[in-house]
Design a protein around this motif. Structure first.
Motif, mmCIF file in Angstrom:
data_model
loop_
_atom_site.group_PDB
_atom_site.id
_atom_site.type_symbol
_atom_site.label_atom_id
_atom_site.label_comp_id
_atom_site.label_asym_id
_atom_site.label_seq_id
_atom_site.Cartn_x
_atom_site.Cartn_y
_atom_site.Cartn_z
ATOM 1 N N UNK A 221 0.840 -1.197 0.000
ATOM 2 C CA UNK A 221 0.000 0.000 0.000
ATOM 3 C C UNK A 221 0.877 1.249 0.000
ATOM 4 N N UNK A 222 1.957 1.215 0.756
ATOM 5 C CA UNK A 222 2.869 2.364 0.783
ATOM 6 C C UNK A 222 3.489 2.642 -0.573
ATOM 7 N N UNK A 223 3.843 1.602 -1.290
ATOM 8 C CA UNK A 223 4.438 1.787 -2.616
ATOM 9 C C UNK A 223 3.436 2.408 -3.586
ATOM 10 N N UNK A 224 2.218 1.915 -3.560
ATOM 11 C CA UNK A 224 1.196 2.453 -4.461
ATOM 12 C C UNK A 224 0.844 3.883 -4.062
ATOM 13 N N UNK A 225 0.710 4.143 -2.749
ATOM 14 C CA UNK A 225 0.389 5.500 -2.301
ATOM 15 C C UNK A 225 1.510 6.486 -2.619
ATOM 16 N N UNK A 226 2.765 6.044 -2.512
ATOM 17 C CA UNK A 226 3.874 6.937 -2.861
ATOM 18 C C UNK A 226 3.777 7.363 -4.312
ATOM 19 N N UNK A 227 3.395 6.447 -5.173
ATOM 20 C CA UNK A 227 3.225 6.768 -6.591
ATOM 21 C C UNK A 227 2.064 7.734 -6.793
ATOM 22 N N UNK A 228 0.941 7.466 -6.143
ATOM 23 C CA UNK A 228 -0.228 8.327 -6.305
ATOM 24 C C UNK A 228 0.004 9.715 -5.717
ATOM 25 N N UNK A 229 0.709 9.796 -4.586
ATOM 26 C CA UNK A 229 1.035 11.105 -4.010
ATOM 27 C C UNK A 229 1.946 11.875 -4.955
ATOM 28 N N UNK A 230 2.875 11.182 -5.569
ATOM 29 C CA UNK A 230 3.753 11.840 -6.537
ATOM 30 C C UNK A 230 2.981 12.441 -7.693
ATOM 31 N N UNK A 231 1.944 11.760 -8.137
ATOM 32 C CA UNK A 231 1.104 12.280 -9.218
ATOM 33 C C UNK A 231 0.311 13.484 -8.723
ATOM 34 N N UNK A 232 -0.221 13.388 -7.508
ATOM 35 C CA UNK A 232 -1.080 14.445 -6.981
ATOM 36 C C UNK A 232 -0.317 15.704 -6.591
ATOM 37 N N UNK A 233 0.968 15.583 -6.352
ATOM 38 C CA UNK A 233 1.752 16.728 -5.876
ATOM 39 C C UNK A 233 1.875 17.821 -6.927
ATOM 40 N N UNK A 234 1.671 17.504 -8.144
ATOM 41 C CA UNK A 234 1.702 18.552 -9.151
ATOM 42 C C UNK A 234 2.734 18.332 -10.226
ATOM 43 N N UNK A 235 2.838 17.142 -10.664
ATOM 44 C CA UNK A 235 3.733 16.837 -11.764
ATOM 45 C C UNK A 235 3.214 17.517 -13.016
ATOM 46 N N UNK A 236 4.123 17.885 -13.874
ATOM 47 C CA UNK A 236 3.699 18.443 -15.160
ATOM 48 C C UNK A 236 2.826 17.421 -15.883
ATOM 49 N N UNK B 256 2.923 11.620 -17.941
ATOM 50 C CA UNK B 256 1.811 10.667 -17.805
ATOM 51 C C UNK B 256 2.307 9.250 -18.054
ATOM 52 N N UNK B 257 3.127 9.069 -19.061
ATOM 53 C CA UNK B 257 3.685 7.742 -19.339
ATOM 54 C C UNK B 257 4.567 7.294 -18.175
ATOM 55 N N UNK B 258 5.388 8.196 -17.660
ATOM 56 C CA UNK B 258 6.268 7.861 -16.545
ATOM 57 C C UNK B 258 5.510 7.462 -15.294
ATOM 58 N N UNK B 259 4.477 8.229 -14.948
ATOM 59 C CA UNK B 259 3.709 7.902 -13.753
ATOM 60 C C UNK B 259 2.874 6.637 -13.954
#
Length: 170
Positions: free
Chosen positions: A51-66, A72-75
């Motif tokens: 769950x931590x691994x998946x949440x870390x990815x989702x938080x990274x997306x939500x933080x404001x990536x270009x 989008x492909x990277x995330x």
């Protein structure tokens, strides 16, 4: 009145949140290699890491990536790797629950149409039945993804550091 550059420097490094989350997940997972089997086989620890691994990815997306096509492909790739990390982490204790999970994975892979199912089963599970090779493959994939995550974090930190403005020394 502060300029945009001043505000940018004052803004906390929010993108370090997913970096720290990845670091905590990988460090905890590495610690599981050295502790007693009773803790390493604990399902709740493995579920927490997944769950931590998946949440870390989702938080990274939500933080404001270009929102560029490359981001989008990277995330998307990062999310797939996080799910793969979580799944193989659940297989590693090789308990009855992980054996059942691996068997369900093989059956799901073999249900894919055409030769794709056999290719996925061979790639992820080292065959069409569960064996010691399946456990070795899960270990290889799990810690390969963890190593890839550490490298990606190091690259991200390096790119972030190199991209910063440095004060002039006049």
């Amino acid at each position: 009145m502060p300029s945009n550059a001043d505000r940018e420097r004052e803004r906390p490094p929010v993108d370090l949140v997913p970096v720290c989350a990845v670091a905590v997940v990988v460090a905890t997972d590495a610690a599981l290699l050295t502790v007693a089997d009773s803790l390493a086989a604990d399902v709740s620890v493995r579920v927490g890491l997944g769950v931590g691994a998946v949440l870390a990815t989702l938080v990274g997306v939500a933080v404001g990536t270009r929102r560029t096509r490359g981001a989008v492909v990277g995330w998307s790739l990062a999310l797939v790797l996080a799910l793969l990390y979580a799944y193989t982490g659940m297989i590693l204790p090789w308990t009855e629950a992980s054996f059942t999970l691996a068997q369900a994975g093989i059956e799901l892979a073999l249900s894919l149409p055409g030769p794709a199912g056999e290719l996925v089963a061979q790639s992820l599970f080292a065959g069409f039945t569960l064996s010691a090779a399946t456990l070795e493959r899960a270990f290889l994939i799990h810690y390969g993804v963890a190593t890839l995550a550490v490298v990606a974090v190091a690259v991200r930190l390096g790119v972030g550091y190199l991209g910063r403005e440095r004060p002039s020394t006049v």
